[in-house]
Design an enzyme around this catalytic site. Structure first.
Site, short mmCIF file in Angstrom:
data_model
loop_
_atom_site.label_atom_id
_atom_site.label_comp_id
_atom_site.label_asym_id
_atom_site.label_seq_id
_atom_site.Cartn_x
_atom_site.Cartn_y
_atom_site.Cartn_z
N ASN A 103 0.82 -1.20 0.00
CA ASN A 103 0.00 0.00 0.00
C ASN A 103 0.86 1.25 0.00
O ASN A 103 1.94 1.28 0.58
CB ASN A 103 -0.95 0.01 1.21
CG ASN A 103 -1.87 -1.20 1.20
OD1 ASN A 103 -2.10 -1.79 0.16
ND2 ASN A 103 -2.36 -1.57 2.37
N HIS A 120 5.94 -0.64 -2.64
CA HIS A 120 5.49 0.05 -3.87
C HIS A 120 5.57 1.56 -3.72
O HIS A 120 4.95 2.29 -4.49
CB HIS A 120 4.05 -0.37 -4.22
CG HIS A 120 3.95 -1.80 -4.65
ND1 HIS A 120 2.76 -2.50 -4.64
CD2 HIS A 120 4.89 -2.68 -5.07
CE1 HIS A 120 2.98 -3.74 -5.05
NE2 HIS A 120 4.27 -3.88 -5.32
C1 BV8 Z 1 8.54 -5.63 -11.28
C2 BV8 Z 1 1.82 1.37 -6.76
C3 BV8 Z 1 10.44 -6.11 -12.62
C4 BV8 Z 1 1.16 2.35 -7.64
C5 BV8 Z 1 1.43 -0.89 -7.59
C6 BV8 Z 1 6.17 -11.95 -12.88
C7 BV8 Z 1 5.04 -12.63 -13.26
C8 BV8 Z 1 3.91 -11.93 -13.74
C9 BV8 Z 1 3.94 -10.54 -13.85
C10 BV8 Z 1 5.09 -9.89 -13.48
C11 BV8 Z 1 6.19 -10.57 -12.99
N1 BV8 Z 1 7.15 -9.65 -12.70
C12 BV8 Z 1 6.71 -8.42 -13.02
C13 BV8 Z 1 5.43 -8.52 -13.49
C14 BV8 Z 1 4.62 -7.40 -13.93
C15 BV8 Z 1 3.89 -6.74 -12.76
C16 BV8 Z 1 2.79 -7.62 -12.25
O1 BV8 Z 1 2.95 -8.28 -11.24
N2 BV8 Z 1 1.66 -7.56 -12.91
C17 BV8 Z 1 0.49 -8.30 -12.44
C18 BV8 Z 1 -0.76 -7.43 -12.61
C19 BV8 Z 1 0.39 -9.59 -13.22
N3 BV8 Z 1 4.77 -6.38 -11.68
C20 BV8 Z 1 5.52 -5.27 -11.78
O2 BV8 Z 1 5.53 -4.57 -12.78
C21 BV8 Z 1 6.37 -4.91 -10.60
N4 BV8 Z 1 7.69 -4.63 -11.04
O3 BV8 Z 1 8.36 -6.76 -11.00
O4 BV8 Z 1 9.67 -5.17 -11.91
C22 BV8 Z 1 11.55 -5.30 -13.18
C23 BV8 Z 1 12.85 -5.63 -12.82
C24 BV8 Z 1 13.88 -4.90 -13.37
C25 BV8 Z 1 13.61 -3.83 -14.24
C26 BV8 Z 1 12.30 -3.50 -14.56
C27 BV8 Z 1 11.25 -4.24 -14.04
C28 BV8 Z 1 5.88 -3.63 -9.93
C29 BV8 Z 1 4.51 -3.84 -9.37
C30 BV8 Z 1 4.09 -2.60 -8.55
C31 BV8 Z 1 2.92 -1.93 -9.22
N5 BV8 Z 1 2.46 -0.83 -8.36
N6 BV8 Z 1 1.07 0.12 -6.79
C32 BV8 Z 1 -0.11 2.85 -7.02
O5 BV8 Z 1 -0.58 2.33 -6.00
O6 BV8 Z 1 -0.65 3.81 -7.60
S1 BV8 Z 1 0.57 -2.33 -7.55
C33 BV8 Z 1 -0.95 -2.15 -6.85
O7 BV8 Z 1 -1.47 -3.47 -6.77
C34 BV8 Z 1 -1.00 -1.63 -5.43
O8 BV8 Z 1 0.25 -1.42 -4.81
C35 BV8 Z 1 -1.70 -2.79 -4.73
O9 BV8 Z 1 -1.40 -2.87 -3.41
C36 BV8 Z 1 -1.12 -3.89 -5.50
C37 BV8 Z 1 -1.59 -5.28 -5.28
O10 BV8 Z 1 -2.95 -5.24 -5.17
P1 BV8 Z 1 -3.58 -5.60 -3.75
O11 BV8 Z 1 -2.92 -4.79 -2.70
O12 BV8 Z 1 -3.58 -7.05 -3.58
O13 BV8 Z 1 -5.01 -5.01 -3.92
P2 BV8 Z 1 -6.24 -5.68 -4.68
O14 BV8 Z 1 -7.28 -4.64 -4.84
O15 BV8 Z 1 -5.75 -6.42 -5.89
O16 BV8 Z 1 -6.75 -6.81 -3.66
C38 BV8 Z 1 -7.27 -6.43 -2.41
C39 BV8 Z 1 -7.70 -7.70 -1.73
O17 BV8 Z 1 -8.21 -7.34 -0.45
C40 BV8 Z 1 -8.81 -8.43 -2.46
O18 BV8 Z 1 -8.44 -9.79 -2.62
C41 BV8 Z 1 -10.03 -8.30 -1.54
O19 BV8 Z 1 -10.79 -9.49 -1.50
C42 BV8 Z 1 -9.38 -8.07 -0.20
N7 BV8 Z 1 -10.17 -7.27 0.73
C43 BV8 Z 1 -11.03 -6.26 0.46
N8 BV8 Z 1 -11.53 -5.77 1.63
C44 BV8 Z 1 -10.96 -6.48 2.64
C45 BV8 Z 1 -10.08 -7.44 2.08
N9 BV8 Z 1 -9.38 -8.30 2.83
C46 BV8 Z 1 -9.52 -8.22 4.17
N10 BV8 Z 1 -10.33 -7.33 4.78
C47 BV8 Z 1 -11.07 -6.45 4.05
N11 BV8 Z 1 -11.88 -5.57 4.68
#
Ligand code: BV8
Length: 239
Positions: A103, A120
């Site tokens: 977050n 992040h």
């Molecule tokens: C990188 C900042 C390499 C910005 C964010 C390997 C495999 C596949 C893909 C990749 C890989 N390596 C890299 C990738 C690409 C990419 C990636 O993972 N893509 C995904 C979509 C497939 N990753 C990257 O690009 C990362 N970089 O690996 O770099 C590299 C190395 C060298 C040189 C160049 C590159 C960077 C990723 C960071 C992206 N930035 N945020 C901003 O916030 O504006 S990510 C963004 O998603 C947020 O930070 C967020 O936190 C994050 C993850 O999401 P969640 O936190 O899980 O939130 P979400 O809404 O998805 O889920 C919430 C959950 O809570 C739900 O399940 C829900 O049910 C639950 N919930 C809801 N209410 C409650 C609850 N639980 C409990 N109680 C409640 N009340």
């Protein structure tokens, strides 16, 4: 299930183990911060993955800054919830405690958590794309012009396709390498490399407890999952 989780936690606390926590947007949901993939995750028909990228920013900095300024103004009104406070209490009881958060809202530090790594980045940090200077600036809306060199500023967050800060990622791997118990709270466990942290902990022989509102990829054998709201489950877990 919660009794089993409580036993794992109490045994780790009694034995002076290292507790590592990874949180995602779900832990801030009860504070009113929109999650990434919930229905509020959409913004003016954009998807976060389309806006949270360097390409989107350099193509249209105005729209991306509008999105971040909207989120900053919304998050500025949010306060930590019972889940954030439960982690502050847990940190005080643990011999060793590391909090890794995906977050960018700053609510863990606001609640009083000490050993926090924002993997992040932070929505309150602003970095110049020209001179690289980075400041914490809560001004609303934030100026897009660097006070030092007049360059274009960007939010101090890690976008999709960008590498995580080396020192922060190193600290995360360091913590996971000595982890005895890992709590993963409020994440869809889709974004890498954070989504792999639980597997690193398991490989090290740690126990992993997954707390999430709905099923995620961590609901599988070998991981103890508690489905429900973090703001309700964490206080119960900590008794
Ligand atoms: C990188 C900042 C390499 C910005 C964010 C390997 C495999 C596949 C893909 C990749 C890989 N390596 C890299 C990738 C690409 C990419 C990636 O993972 N893509 C995904 C979509 C497939 N990753 C990257 O690009 C990362 N970089 O690996 O770099 C590299 C190395 C060298 C040189 C160049 C590159 C960077 C990723 C960071 C992206 N930035 N945020 C901003 O916030 O504006 S990510 C963004 O998603 C947020 O930070 C967020 O936190 C994050 C993850 O999401 P969640 O936190 O899980 O939130 P979400 O809404 O998805 O889920 C919430 C959950 O809570 C739900 O399940 C829900 O049910 C639950 N919930 C809801 N209410 C409650 C609850 N639980 C409990 N109680 C409640 N009340």
């Amino acid at each position: 299930m919660i009794a089993k989780a409580k036993h794992l936690l109490d045994s780790c606390l009694e034995s002076g183990g290292h507790i590592v926590v990874l949180t995602g947007a779900g832990i801030s949901a009860e504070s009113g911060v929109p999650t990434f993939r919930g229905e509020q995750g959409l913004w003016r028909n954009y998807r976060p993955e389309e806006l949270a990228t360097p390409q989107a920013f350099f193509r249209d900095p105005k729209t991306v800054w509008e999105w971040y300024n909207w989120r900053r103004s919304l998050i500025a009104e949010c306060v930590p919830n019972a889940a954030h406070h439960a982690l502050v209490a847990l940190e005080k009881r643990a011999a060793k405690f590391t909090l890794l958060t995906q977050n960018v809202d700053g609510l863990h530090a606001l609640a009083g958590s000490q050993n926090v790594y924002e993997v992040h980045g932070s929505i309150w940090k602003v970095r110049c794309t020209n001179c690289g200077s980075e400041v914490v600036d809560r001004a609303q809306p934030h100026s897009t012009v660097c006070a030092g060199c007049g360059g274009l500023t960007r939010p101090g967050v890690v976008w999709f396709g960008e590498a995580l800060d080396e020192a922060v990622l190193g600290a995360a791997f360091e913590a996971l390498s000595s982890c005895d118990l890992m709590l993963v709270i409020g994440t869809s466990a889709l974004v890498q490399p954070s989504a792999s942290f639980a597997d690193i902990a398991l490989a090290r022989g740690a126990s992993v407890i997954n707390i999430n509102l709905e099923e995620n990829p961590l609901v599988r054998p070998g991981i103890l999952s508690l489905l429900g709201k973090a703001g309700e489950l964490l206080p119960r877990l900590l008794g």
